[in-house]
Design a protein around this motif. Sequence first.
Motif, PDB file in Angstrom:
ATOM      1  N   SER A 223       0.812  -1.086  -0.079  1.00 18.13           N
ATOM      2  CA  SER A 223       0.116   0.066   0.026  1.00 18.13           C
ATOM      3  C   SER A 223       0.990   1.341  -0.107  1.00 18.13           C
ATOM      4  O   SER A 223       2.064   1.238   0.502  1.00 18.13           O
TER       5      SER A 223
ATOM      6  N   ARG B 276      -1.338  -7.762  -5.824  1.00 22.74           N
ATOM      7  CA  ARG B 276      -2.140  -9.141  -5.420  1.00 22.74           C
ATOM      8  C   ARG B 276      -1.823 -10.300  -6.331  1.00 22.74           C
ATOM      9  O   ARG B 276      -2.022 -11.460  -6.059  1.00 22.74           O
TER      10      ARG B 276
ATOM     11  N   GLY C  54      -0.580  -8.098   0.519  1.00 18.59           N
ATOM     12  CA  GLY C  54      -1.891  -7.051   0.472  1.00 18.59           C
ATOM     13  C   GLY C  54      -2.892  -7.732  -0.319  1.00 18.59           C
ATOM     14  O   GLY C  54      -3.101  -8.625  -0.955  1.00 18.59           O
ATOM     15  N   GLU C  55      -3.747  -6.593  -0.880  1.00 20.73           N
ATOM     16  CA  GLU C  55      -4.909  -7.068  -1.440  1.00 20.73           C
ATOM     17  C   GLU C  55      -5.344  -6.039  -2.751  1.00 20.73           C
ATOM     18  O   GLU C  55      -5.955  -6.351  -3.578  1.00 20.73           O
ATOM     19  N   VAL C  56      -4.390  -5.035  -2.982  1.00 18.35           N
ATOM     20  CA  VAL C  56      -4.391  -4.212  -4.194  1.00 18.35           C
ATOM     21  C   VAL C  56      -3.716  -4.772  -5.215  1.00 18.35           C
ATOM     22  O   VAL C  56      -2.665  -5.355  -5.240  1.00 18.35           O
TER      23      VAL C  56
ATOM     24  N   HIS D 276      -5.438 -18.021  -4.350  1.00 21.06           N
ATOM     25  CA  HIS D 276      -5.125 -17.182  -3.293  1.00 21.06           C
ATOM     26  C   HIS D 276      -5.775 -17.588  -1.893  1.00 21.06           C
ATOM     27  O   HIS D 276      -6.808 -17.818  -1.609  1.00 21.06           O
TER      28      HIS D 276
ATOM     29  N   PRO E  94      -1.108 -15.402   4.005  1.00 20.57           N
ATOM     30  CA  PRO E  94      -1.679 -15.769   2.672  1.00 20.57           C
ATOM     31  C   PRO E  94      -0.594 -15.879   1.591  1.00 20.57           C
ATOM     32  O   PRO E  94       0.508 -15.006   1.508  1.00 20.57           O
TER      33      PRO E  94
ATOM     34  N   ARG F  95      -0.545 -17.323  -2.783  1.00 20.67           N
ATOM     35  CA  ARG F  95      -0.863 -17.861  -4.074  1.00 20.67           C
ATOM     36  C   ARG F  95      -0.146 -18.972  -4.692  1.00 20.67           C
ATOM     37  O   ARG F  95       1.080 -19.062  -4.745  1.00 20.67           O
TER      38      ARG F  95
END
Length: 331
Positions: free
Chosen positions: A120, A140, A148-150, A223, A235, A237
């Motif tokens: 971020s 991501r 992260g998530e973005v 993921h 987390p 992938r």
Amino acid sequence: MSLRTRFCDLVGIELPVVQAPIGGPCVPALAAAVSNAGGLGMLAVSWDDPQRLAERVASTAAATGKPFGVNVILHWPQQERVAHCLAAGVRIVSTFWGDPAPYTAMIHDAGAVHLHTVASAAEARAAVAAGVDVIVAQGREAGGHVWGEVGTLPLVPAVVDAVAPVPVVAAGGIADGRGLAAVLALGAEAAWIGTRFLLAEEAATADAYRRAVAAAAETDTVHGIIFDKGWPDAPHRALRNSTIRAWEAAGRPAPGQRPGEDDVVGTWLDGQSVPRYADRAPLIGATGDTEAMALYAGQSAGSVHRTQPAADIVAEIAAEAEGVFAARSRS
């Protein structure tokens, strides 16, 4: 068009291509080959004991006179490993998954460059405030452990704007020169590429792992928190394989309730058993049902289909990016 950027000048490389520290597959031969080709080779050293660490750094240095780097995961204390690397002459240190502040002074005192991976703009600003020299913005789409998530496309310009003029390296979903050109256009100064280097001839990627990456479509990764034995609550992938399919069919249950929790799926290089859901990706020399192990890969796997020498991968990526820019300048 020259692809050379400020990041290249800072770390002493010719091309803005960084081989991501892809765990066990990034052996000294791979890191050295990437550096010899003008990119930046990296070693993942988070779990190495002092003797193994010294051997791996020395082997890489013996195989290249060019700069290479090391990466450590800050989920565990890493001062001792970083100190060993700096004492051995490594001058590029990458950190991830934690607070970089306790490491920056020791890295700078050795005359080295500190890279830190973020997810971020806010995290990037905090890292720069701590003294980090280069920000790696991980989208991501990335394979392996994902912070992260973005996605990469919105993340990179946000981070570039947040920390300018500090150089930013883009990570996640990049496997070819089109991806490199895209992130350079977004303001990044290099691309951090992992999945494609899993198929480098020099990588220690097990055969079953190679075949799975080469056959994958962009939709074949998952993921989640699946391969967590060894690194809990992190987390990541990975490619959908027999372990993930069974977990999905059971409704994605939490650790401790997953199918086959007590299974042993293979044997590691040192003779230790590999339980199902272990955080280890299969390397050359591992035995057993290696397809069921953690096949970490990013969504760019859909564009990665050939085994090639690492030098050819670097050259291809650079030439394709140059071609993209040349075509745009003519239009």
